[in-house]
Design a protein around this motif. Structure first.
Motif, PDB file in Angstrom:
ATOM      1  N   GLY A  82     -66.661 -39.163  29.306  1.00  0.00           N
ATOM      2  CA  GLY A  82     -65.873 -38.959  30.512  1.00  0.00           C
ATOM      3  C   GLY A  82     -65.028 -40.118  30.984  1.00  0.00           C
ATOM      4  N   ASP A  83     -64.076 -39.771  31.833  1.00  0.00           N
ATOM      5  CA  ASP A  83     -63.091 -40.686  32.407  1.00  0.00           C
ATOM      6  C   ASP A  83     -62.101 -41.213  31.373  1.00  0.00           C
ATOM      7  N   ILE A  84     -61.552 -40.291  30.606  1.00  0.00           N
ATOM      8  CA  ILE A  84     -60.401 -40.615  29.764  1.00  0.00           C
ATOM      9  C   ILE A  84     -59.220 -40.838  30.700  1.00  0.00           C
ATOM     10  N   VAL A  85     -59.067 -39.979  31.671  1.00  0.00           N
ATOM     11  CA  VAL A  85     -58.153 -39.980  32.807  1.00  0.00           C
ATOM     12  C   VAL A  85     -56.850 -39.224  32.549  1.00  0.00           C
ATOM     13  N   SER A  86     -56.017 -39.633  31.595  1.00  0.00           N
ATOM     14  CA  SER A  86     -54.694 -39.003  31.434  1.00  0.00           C
ATOM     15  C   SER A  86     -54.476 -38.474  30.019  1.00  0.00           C
ATOM     16  N   PRO A  87     -53.637 -37.447  29.903  1.00  0.00           N
ATOM     17  CA  PRO A  87     -53.336 -36.906  28.573  1.00  0.00           C
ATOM     18  C   PRO A  87     -52.775 -37.944  27.597  1.00  0.00           C
ATOM     19  N   PHE A  88     -51.974 -38.906  28.074  1.00  0.00           N
ATOM     20  CA  PHE A  88     -51.418 -39.893  27.142  1.00  0.00           C
ATOM     21  C   PHE A  88     -52.515 -40.746  26.526  1.00  0.00           C
ATOM     22  N   ALA A  89     -53.591 -41.002  27.262  1.00  0.00           N
ATOM     23  CA  ALA A  89     -54.723 -41.747  26.696  1.00  0.00           C
ATOM     24  C   ALA A  89     -55.486 -40.874  25.705  1.00  0.00           C
ATOM     25  N   LEU A  90     -55.674 -39.613  26.036  1.00  0.00           N
ATOM     26  CA  LEU A  90     -56.366 -38.691  25.138  1.00  0.00           C
ATOM     27  C   LEU A  90     -55.621 -38.559  23.813  1.00  0.00           C
ATOM     28  N   ARG A  91     -54.301 -38.559  23.860  1.00  0.00           N
ATOM     29  CA  ARG A  91     -53.499 -38.396  22.639  1.00  0.00           C
ATOM     30  C   ARG A  91     -53.701 -39.538  21.645  1.00  0.00           C
ATOM     31  N   MET A  92     -54.212 -40.657  22.104  1.00  0.00           N
ATOM     32  CA  MET A  92     -54.488 -41.770  21.197  1.00  0.00           C
ATOM     33  C   MET A  92     -55.596 -41.419  20.198  1.00  0.00           C
ATOM     34  N   PHE A  93     -56.408 -40.418  20.522  1.00  0.00           N
ATOM     35  CA  PHE A  93     -57.505 -40.003  19.648  1.00  0.00           C
ATOM     36  C   PHE A  93     -57.062 -38.963  18.615  1.00  0.00           C
ATOM     37  N   LYS A  94     -55.760 -38.711  18.528  1.00  0.00           N
ATOM     38  CA  LYS A  94     -55.231 -37.715  17.600  1.00  0.00           C
ATOM     39  C   LYS A  94     -55.732 -37.995  16.181  1.00  0.00           C
ATOM     40  N   GLY A  95     -56.171 -36.920  15.528  1.00  0.00           N
ATOM     41  CA  GLY A  95     -56.637 -37.025  14.153  1.00  0.00           C
ATOM     42  C   GLY A  95     -58.102 -37.421  14.014  1.00  0.00           C
ATOM     43  N   LEU A  96     -58.763 -37.715  15.122  1.00  0.00           N
ATOM     44  CA  LEU A  96     -60.172 -38.086  15.091  1.00  0.00           C
ATOM     45  C   LEU A  96     -61.020 -36.929  15.612  1.00  0.00           C
TER      46      LEU A  96
END
Length: 121
Positions: free
Chosen positions: A39-53
């Motif tokens: 929890g507390d990723i906060v924003s979609p742009f931060a979540l997108r950093m996990f792309k492919g994982l």
């Protein structure tokens, strides 16, 4: 146990792009097979950093844009749900939460799973 998967656990990344980048670099270097984000990723742009994982995550108390986060997660193939999230990553069965409030609530949460261990308790 040769088929044990390597799992990384993280939480409260709070849009800290530098910390997320360093974490992901470490995950890739160490051949981590799955990531649990509590929890507390906060924003979609931060979540997108996990792309492919392979990421399993719950919402935290600072995730304000839940609809946009969920939309981004779905687009990326990331599991993101309200807590608790129950996930099986063989040979493990894992319950993921962000927080339950008081220490007594935390203790009560463990009662249904007597063999469970906790991180950060």
């Amino acid at each position: 146990m040769s088929n044990v998967k390597r799992i990384a656990v993280v939480s409260d990344s709070h849009d800290n792009l530098e910390a997320i980048s360093l974490f992901i670099e470490h995950v890739k270097k160490e051949n981590i097979e799955a990531i649990i984000h509590a929890g507390d990723i906060v924003s979609p742009f931060a979540l997108r950093m996990f792309k492919g994982l392979k990421l399993y995550a719950v919402f935290g108390n600072n995730d304000g844009e839940k609809l946009l986060l969920k939309k981004a997660a779905d687009e990326l193939g990331i599991t993101l749900e309200e807590q608790p999230l129950f996930v099986t990553i063989e040979p493990y069965s894992i319950a993921v939460i962000h927080g339950v409030g008081s220490l007594e609530k935390h203790r009560n949460l463990r009662r249904p799973w007597p063999r469970a261990g906790t991180l950060g308790s």
